[in-house]
Design a protein around this motif. Sequence first.
Motif, PDB file in Angstrom:
ATOM      1  N   VAL A 116       0.668 -11.681   5.949  1.00  0.00           N
ATOM      2  CA  VAL A 116      -0.017 -10.445   5.567  1.00  0.00           C
ATOM      3  C   VAL A 116      -1.453 -10.755   5.147  1.00  0.00           C
ATOM      4  N   ILE A 117      -2.417 -10.141   5.819  1.00  0.00           N
ATOM      5  CA  ILE A 117      -3.828 -10.309   5.450  1.00  0.00           C
ATOM      6  C   ILE A 117      -4.273  -9.059   4.699  1.00  0.00           C
ATOM      7  N   GLY A 118      -4.702  -9.247   3.468  1.00  0.00           N
ATOM      8  CA  GLY A 118      -5.089  -8.105   2.630  1.00  0.00           C
ATOM      9  C   GLY A 118      -3.913  -7.728   1.753  1.00  0.00           C
ATOM     10  N   THR A 119      -3.940  -8.145   0.497  1.00  0.00           N
ATOM     11  CA  THR A 119      -2.843  -7.810  -0.413  1.00  0.00           C
ATOM     12  C   THR A 119      -3.357  -6.907  -1.530  1.00  0.00           C
ATOM     13  N   GLY A 120      -4.155  -5.934  -1.125  1.00  0.00           N
ATOM     14  CA  GLY A 120      -4.600  -4.892  -2.049  1.00  0.00           C
ATOM     15  C   GLY A 120      -3.475  -3.884  -2.231  1.00  0.00           C
ATOM     16  N   ASP A 121      -3.832  -2.656  -2.567  1.00  0.00           N
ATOM     17  CA  ASP A 121      -2.818  -1.627  -2.833  1.00  0.00           C
ATOM     18  C   ASP A 121      -1.829  -1.489  -1.682  1.00  0.00           C
ATOM     19  N   ARG A 122      -2.370  -1.298  -0.488  1.00  0.00           N
ATOM     20  CA  ARG A 122      -1.493  -1.041   0.644  1.00  0.00           C
ATOM     21  C   ARG A 122      -0.725  -2.289   1.054  1.00  0.00           C
ATOM     22  N   ASP A 165      -5.573 -13.227   0.965  1.00  0.00           N
ATOM     23  CA  ASP A 165      -6.557 -12.274   0.471  1.00  0.00           C
ATOM     24  C   ASP A 165      -7.775 -13.041  -0.023  1.00  0.00           C
ATOM     25  N   SER A 166      -8.926 -12.526   0.317  1.00  0.00           N
ATOM     26  CA  SER A 166     -10.158 -13.204  -0.082  1.00  0.00           C
ATOM     27  C   SER A 166     -10.489 -12.954  -1.553  1.00  0.00           C
ATOM     28  N   TYR A 167      -9.782 -12.015  -2.160  1.00  0.00           N
ATOM     29  CA  TYR A 167     -10.011 -11.716  -3.577  1.00  0.00           C
ATOM     30  C   TYR A 167      -8.792 -12.216  -4.353  1.00  0.00           C
ATOM     31  N   ILE A 201      -2.202  -6.555   9.041  1.00  0.00           N
ATOM     32  CA  ILE A 201      -3.570  -6.401   8.536  1.00  0.00           C
ATOM     33  C   ILE A 201      -3.652  -5.159   7.643  1.00  0.00           C
ATOM     34  N   ALA A 202      -4.000  -5.389   6.381  1.00  0.00           N
ATOM     35  CA  ALA A 202      -4.139  -4.275   5.429  1.00  0.00           C
ATOM     36  C   ALA A 202      -5.411  -4.490   4.627  1.00  0.00           C
ATOM     37  N   THR A 203      -6.488  -4.662   5.352  1.00  0.00           N
ATOM     38  CA  THR A 203      -7.798  -4.926   4.747  1.00  0.00           C
ATOM     39  C   THR A 203      -8.697  -3.706   4.977  1.00  0.00           C
ATOM     40  N   PRO A 204      -9.910  -3.705   4.433  1.00  0.00           N
ATOM     41  CA  PRO A 204     -10.817  -2.583   4.685  1.00  0.00           C
ATOM     42  C   PRO A 204     -11.061  -2.375   6.184  1.00  0.00           C
ATOM     43  N   LEU A 205     -11.360  -1.126   6.531  1.00  0.00           N
ATOM     44  CA  LEU A 205     -11.435  -0.714   7.935  1.00  0.00           C
ATOM     45  C   LEU A 205     -12.369  -1.580   8.784  1.00  0.00           C
ATOM     46  N   ASP A 206     -13.549  -1.912   8.243  1.00  0.00           N
ATOM     47  CA  ASP A 206     -14.536  -2.619   9.068  1.00  0.00           C
ATOM     48  C   ASP A 206     -14.096  -4.033   9.437  1.00  0.00           C
ATOM     49  N   THR A 207     -13.050  -4.538   8.788  1.00  0.00           N
ATOM     50  CA  THR A 207     -12.605  -5.904   9.088  1.00  0.00           C
ATOM     51  C   THR A 207     -11.452  -5.936  10.094  1.00  0.00           C
ATOM     52  N   HIS A 208     -10.846  -4.778  10.373  1.00  0.00           N
ATOM     53  CA  HIS A 208      -9.622  -4.762  11.202  1.00  0.00           C
ATOM     54  C   HIS A 208      -9.822  -5.429  12.558  1.00  0.00           C
ATOM     55  N   TRP A 210     -14.949   0.016  -0.918  1.00  0.00           N
ATOM     56  CA  TRP A 210     -15.403  -0.068   0.474  1.00  0.00           C
ATOM     57  C   TRP A 210     -15.313   1.277   1.192  1.00  0.00           C
ATOM     58  N   ARG A 211     -14.357   2.124   0.778  1.00  0.00           N
ATOM     59  CA  ARG A 211     -14.184   3.437   1.422  1.00  0.00           C
ATOM     60  C   ARG A 211     -15.418   4.330   1.297  1.00  0.00           C
ATOM     61  N   LEU A 212     -16.249   4.040   0.267  1.00  0.00           N
ATOM     62  CA  LEU A 212     -17.388   4.925  -0.010  1.00  0.00           C
ATOM     63  C   LEU A 212     -18.667   4.460   0.687  1.00  0.00           C
ATOM     64  N   THR A 222     -11.439   8.481   8.348  1.00  0.00           N
ATOM     65  CA  THR A 222     -10.578   7.375   8.793  1.00  0.00           C
ATOM     66  C   THR A 222      -9.464   7.083   7.791  1.00  0.00           C
ATOM     67  N   GLU A 223      -9.732   7.320   6.513  1.00  0.00           N
ATOM     68  CA  GLU A 223      -8.735   6.936   5.509  1.00  0.00           C
ATOM     69  C   GLU A 223      -7.646   7.986   5.338  1.00  0.00           C
ATOM     70  N   LEU A 224      -8.008   9.256   5.467  1.00  0.00           N
ATOM     71  CA  LEU A 224      -7.007  10.312   5.270  1.00  0.00           C
ATOM     72  C   LEU A 224      -6.738  11.113   6.544  1.00  0.00           C
ATOM     73  N   THR A 269      -7.003  10.622   9.677  1.00  0.00           N
ATOM     74  CA  THR A 269      -6.300   9.984  10.816  1.00  0.00           C
ATOM     75  C   THR A 269      -4.831  10.358  10.860  1.00  0.00           C
ATOM     76  N   HIS A 270      -4.171  10.329   9.694  1.00  0.00           N
ATOM     77  CA  HIS A 270      -2.744  10.646   9.647  1.00  0.00           C
ATOM     78  C   HIS A 270      -2.507  12.041  10.205  1.00  0.00           C
ATOM     79  N   GLN A 271      -3.336  12.971   9.765  1.00  0.00           N
ATOM     80  CA  GLN A 271      -3.085  14.367  10.105  1.00  0.00           C
ATOM     81  C   GLN A 271      -3.553  14.713  11.507  1.00  0.00           C
TER      82      GLN A 271
HETATM   83  N1  NAD Z   1      -0.698   4.099   5.887  1.00  0.00           N
HETATM   84  C1  NAD Z   1      -1.077   4.476   4.700  1.00  0.00           C
HETATM   85  O1  NAD Z   1      -0.551   5.427   4.135  1.00  0.00           O
HETATM   86  C2  NAD Z   1      -2.169   3.757   3.993  1.00  0.00           C
HETATM   87  C3  NAD Z   1      -2.367   3.944   2.618  1.00  0.00           C
HETATM   88  C4  NAD Z   1      -3.367   3.245   1.988  1.00  0.00           C
HETATM   89  C5  NAD Z   1      -4.177   2.410   2.715  1.00  0.00           C
HETATM   90  N2  NAD Z   1      -3.971   2.227   4.035  1.00  0.00           N
HETATM   91  C6  NAD Z   1      -4.829   1.320   4.824  1.00  0.00           C
HETATM   92  O2  NAD Z   1      -4.642   0.001   4.354  1.00  0.00           O
HETATM   93  C7  NAD Z   1      -5.875  -0.723   4.433  1.00  0.00           C
HETATM   94  C8  NAD Z   1      -6.182  -1.306   3.066  1.00  0.00           C
HETATM   95  O3  NAD Z   1      -6.302  -0.293   2.098  1.00  0.00           O
HETATM   96  P1  NAD Z   1      -6.080  -0.575   0.551  1.00  0.00           P
HETATM   97  O4  NAD Z   1      -6.006   0.705  -0.122  1.00  0.00           O
HETATM   98  O5  NAD Z   1      -4.947  -1.507   0.362  1.00  0.00           O
HETATM   99  O6  NAD Z   1      -7.439  -1.296   0.176  1.00  0.00           O
HETATM  100  P2  NAD Z   1      -7.664  -2.336  -0.980  1.00  0.00           P
HETATM  101  O7  NAD Z   1      -9.113  -2.423  -1.183  1.00  0.00           O
HETATM  102  O8  NAD Z   1      -6.784  -2.015  -2.147  1.00  0.00           O
HETATM  103  O9  NAD Z   1      -7.131  -3.688  -0.365  1.00  0.00           O
HETATM  104  C9  NAD Z   1      -7.802  -4.380   0.645  1.00  0.00           C
HETATM  105  C10 NAD Z   1      -7.613  -5.851   0.380  1.00  0.00           C
HETATM  106  O10 NAD Z   1      -8.102  -6.602   1.468  1.00  0.00           O
HETATM  107  C11 NAD Z   1      -8.775  -7.737   0.956  1.00  0.00           C
HETATM  108  N3  NAD Z   1      -9.700  -8.243   1.965  1.00  0.00           N
HETATM  109  C12 NAD Z   1     -10.859  -7.698   2.345  1.00  0.00           C
HETATM  110  N4  NAD Z   1     -11.394  -8.416   3.346  1.00  0.00           N
HETATM  111  C13 NAD Z   1     -10.534  -9.451   3.578  1.00  0.00           C
HETATM  112  C14 NAD Z   1     -10.542 -10.527   4.501  1.00  0.00           C
HETATM  113  N5  NAD Z   1     -11.502 -10.665   5.404  1.00  0.00           N
HETATM  114  N6  NAD Z   1      -9.527 -11.394   4.446  1.00  0.00           N
HETATM  115  C15 NAD Z   1      -8.534 -11.253   3.572  1.00  0.00           C
HETATM  116  N7  NAD Z   1      -8.478 -10.242   2.680  1.00  0.00           N
HETATM  117  C16 NAD Z   1      -9.468  -9.351   2.702  1.00  0.00           C
HETATM  118  C17 NAD Z   1      -9.424  -7.251  -0.303  1.00  0.00           C
HETATM  119  O11 NAD Z   1      -9.756  -8.304  -1.152  1.00  0.00           O
HETATM  120  C18 NAD Z   1      -8.351  -6.343  -0.857  1.00  0.00           C
HETATM  121  O12 NAD Z   1      -7.468  -7.012  -1.698  1.00  0.00           O
HETATM  122  C19 NAD Z   1      -6.895   0.276   4.958  1.00  0.00           C
HETATM  123  O13 NAD Z   1      -7.013   0.131   6.338  1.00  0.00           O
HETATM  124  C20 NAD Z   1      -6.298   1.606   4.641  1.00  0.00           C
HETATM  125  O14 NAD Z   1      -6.701   2.616   5.528  1.00  0.00           O
HETATM  126  C21 NAD Z   1      -2.992   2.881   4.674  1.00  0.00           C
END
Ligand code: NAD
Lengths: 423, 284
Positions: free
Chosen positions: A55-61, A82-84, A118-125, A221-223, A233-235, A237-239
């Motif tokens: 899993v790349i990106g261990t933020g909220d999602r 996660d880079s953070y 991949i669950a990182t900010p949009l521009d990195t996908h 990053w969303r802002l 893109t964040e909201l 898209t689903h709808q």
């Molecule tokens: N399907 C859904 O309902 C749903 C809900 C929330 C978010 N999302 C999507 O999930 C993604 C992440 O959203 P979020 O709310 O978790 O954001 P977030 O900011 O909480 O988490 C993103 C994480 O990615 C990490 N990150 C950034 N660049 C990185 C890199 N190059 N390598 C490794 N880690 C990196 C950040 O440090 C951070 O921890 C977005 O694309 C968002 O649209 C989807």
Amino acid sequence: MTDKDFNLSRRSFIDRVLTATAGAGMATAAPWAVSAASAAAGAEPVKSNPVRLGVIGTGDRGRALIQNIAKSRNCTVVAICDSYAPNLVKAQQWAPTARRFADHREMLDARGIDAVVIATPLDTHAKLCFDAFDAGLHVWCEKAMARTIADCGAMITHAKAAGKILQIGHQRMFHPTYLNALKRARAGEIGTLTQIRASWHRNNAWRRAVPADANDRQINWRLYRDRSAGLMTELATHQLQVGNWFLDAVPTRVIGSGSICFWKDGREVYDHVALIYEYSGGRKLIYTSLLNNARYGCEEQIQGSKGTIEPELGRIYQEVPAKVLALQRMHKDVARGHKRTVPIGGATWFPELPVTTPGESLGWGEYDETMLQFEGFGEAVRAGKPLPGLLRQAYQASVASLLGEQAMDQNQAMTWPTNLVAI
Amino acid sequence: MGIAARVERFVAMGTRIELHVFGVGSEDALVAARRAIEGVDDALTIHRPSPTTALNDELLAGHSVAIDDPVLAEALIAIDAAHALTEGLFDPAADRRFAGAGWGDLVFDRSSARIAATRPLALDFGGFGKGFALDRACAALRDAGVVCACLSAGESSIAVIGEHPLGGGWPFAIPDPSRTDAVLVEVELVDEALSISTTVGAGTQAPERAAMIRPTDGGIVTAARCTVAIDRTGGAAEAMSTALLVADAARARRLLDAAPAQRFLYDLSKAAARTDDTARMQAA
Ligand SMILES: NC(=O)c1ccc[n+]([C@@H]2O[C@H](COP(=O)([O-])OP(=O)(O)OC[C@H]3O[C@@H](n4cnc5c(N)ncnc54)[C@H](O)[C@@H]3O)[C@@H](O)[C@H]2O)c1
């Protein structure tokens, strides 16, 4: 919840998906869900030889995804990245044995995984996705696909060239209430669909507190425009996916207006968007999203000549005409054994107030649709065949959200692109 | 002891439909009746693709057509009879776009269900469809064992099965569309249908309402009139109330004299139509 309880609720969830997808036309309307649910129904009881995920990106999602993957029968998280650092630490409790990485390239080089999430900010996908394909891995990536329409297409082209699965996270596509709603709409219960009125309304700044060791661009990053198209893109898209799905088409054109209307706090993305997506035959999806009024929340009002569906509330409503008062009186008269002349045929007037009938439930609950997305993905990886129809829906939803952004930025109607990648 | 009553309310034929069933009748009686009405709507509508729009396309192209939709075929047979009953004044083929065209330009062979037009024309069943739909719904209810029911389509078309639940006829009062609180006539129905047509009153101002065409000269009927017709079938009642609305004095007299207890015509030209508050409100 005990394992036994979970197995029971898992079974009943999958049964609901199976019931919802077992209708005339559903195999073509939601083929991904049919595949995923039938595979899940026959799945082995324990994780034997699961698909190994990094899993790349261990933020909220990302953390929510890790918990859902743990419930699945055929996937397991073996690496997290996660880079953070604080977010990597937070994720550990859900995947204590997973290897941890700060840089995704190290994770890819370390091998031992079959696919990345991949669950990182949009521009990195897009970049992360290309790197994963280059490393010979399959990809599951959160919506929206990428920051530009071109990159959305490039993700598909790369997947094809690498011969790997690309699946995008759209949990509503696996949700029993949505599937049930679609089934009933396709069966004609709400008549001819001509309009969907969708909204995602919140009353908060959509801004996260920035810890001392991080910066705003990183956390919020969303802002920032180069990182995200904000509400679109964040909201949305689903709808927009739901709209395309129910209208069984892509928009022909979109017009829109966006503004930073309330949260004038230095953000770059709109806090208020209003768009009209036009579909063939004069049909429309009317979309609004704003951040300073939450009364109408998140909903898609799917409007047909015979009824309305509100899938977020999980309800279906019939068009009920107002009662003919004279006949209602006749009814009451009969009940009390009284016969009176019925005045009828005069023009009957009534003010056109909103109808507030309770409707009927489409089923609603805490479901495990995100788990099912992964079971479907696991199955696809094993079979080397993507879940049918899913990527097309996701691509079209992402394109629609980005096209809407263009319409607002350029203040002009944007027609559906003709140069999209074929799936 | 109360009488069991059931109601079904829905929108069809561009109006609100109510089906009230009293006493006996099978569980699915109302559903069957509703399906019957929706089936007529699907067959006769000209507002979306239907067997009727397909037929119109062929007639406008000058082709002869075999009617394979059973509901449309049955409607055409009923219309043929209604056209004769009304001395040709009820004419679903009268159309301002084709001045002078009418039902008489159609050759309709009932036995083979073939229809052809000797000149381009198109059919618009208008209010007839509502009465015809109620007839089909009554048939479905009777098949389901119902012996007592009252059906309404937009309040201007009523059909009843049997007697009133408390015995005797079903009593209806027809209000004067131009004057609130005034009643034009009171009637009683048993196993009959009632149709009300008017050129006056709020409902007639709805923008989507088509003008009433006089088949004798293709003109628009503007006289302030309200007509009421009772018949065994809803289709015939609709045809008659429409015919009375467009009839000249001599024809109107003949039609009225033939059934004075079932046909009524009111000249409302002296009473001004009230239009207060119409902007805020919607016609039924
Ligand atoms: N399907 C859904 O309902 C749903 C809900 C929330 C978010 N999302 C999507 O999930 C993604 C992440 O959203 P979020 O709310 O978790 O954001 P977030 O900011 O909480 O988490 C993103 C994480 O990615 C990490 N990150 C950034 N660049 C990185 C890199 N190059 N390598 C490794 N880690 C990196 C950040 O440090 C951070 O921890 C977005 O694309 C968002 O649209 C989807």
